[in-house]
Enzyme design. Sequence first.
Site, PDB file in Angstrom:
ATOM      1  N   GLU A  59       0.819  -1.211   0.000  1.00 18.43           N
ATOM      2  CA  GLU A  59       0.000   0.000   0.000  1.00 18.43           C
ATOM      3  C   GLU A  59       0.852   1.261   0.000  1.00 18.43           C
ATOM      4  O   GLU A  59       0.484   2.256  -0.594  1.00 18.43           O
ATOM      5  CB  GLU A  59      -0.939   0.014   1.217  1.00 18.43           C
ATOM      6  N   ASP A 114      -6.739   6.563  -5.616  1.00 15.91           N
ATOM      7  CA  ASP A 114      -6.023   5.334  -5.968  1.00 15.91           C
ATOM      8  C   ASP A 114      -6.158   5.094  -7.472  1.00 15.91           C
ATOM      9  O   ASP A 114      -6.793   5.892  -8.172  1.00 15.91           O
ATOM     10  CB  ASP A 114      -6.514   4.158  -5.109  1.00 15.91           C
TER      11      ASP A 114
END
Length: 152
Positions: A23, A32
């Site tokens: 991540e 994202d």
Amino acid sequence: MAQSNKQRAAWCAIAVTCVSGFEGLRQVAYRDPVGIPTICFGETKGVKLGQRATLAECQGMLADSLELANRGVDACIRAPLTDYRRAALVSFTYNVGQGSLCGSMLARKINAGDTAGGCNELSRWTFAKGIQLPGLVKRRAAERDMCLRGLL
């Protein structure tokens, strides 16, 4: 199934390393790859663009979310799990959610005693909004390897 503090510490250390590695840490909210507002180590719940978080806040969010994902694993998987297998499934659940784990062929196979077959299902979860993401391909390969550890 109740876990000892030693068991919890083992899978949690593995999962923290896996999740934070894939991540990454971003202390200012961003979109994202599929456009979802995200902050810290991949947190999305209630995140608004421009939001900021301290390192301590990010670490707290990660710990809370991993514990939630672990409860999700416990709710879906009845088979005994090694520390690495649990860490792989916690990382997966952190990323896709408990509902996806519980409804998956991965869970059905592991619960039926086909651990290798279940672990191999991780390789199928590399798409987000219909787009195969290189980061998910790498993450699922790592989770699969952890899940299979001790079987091969």
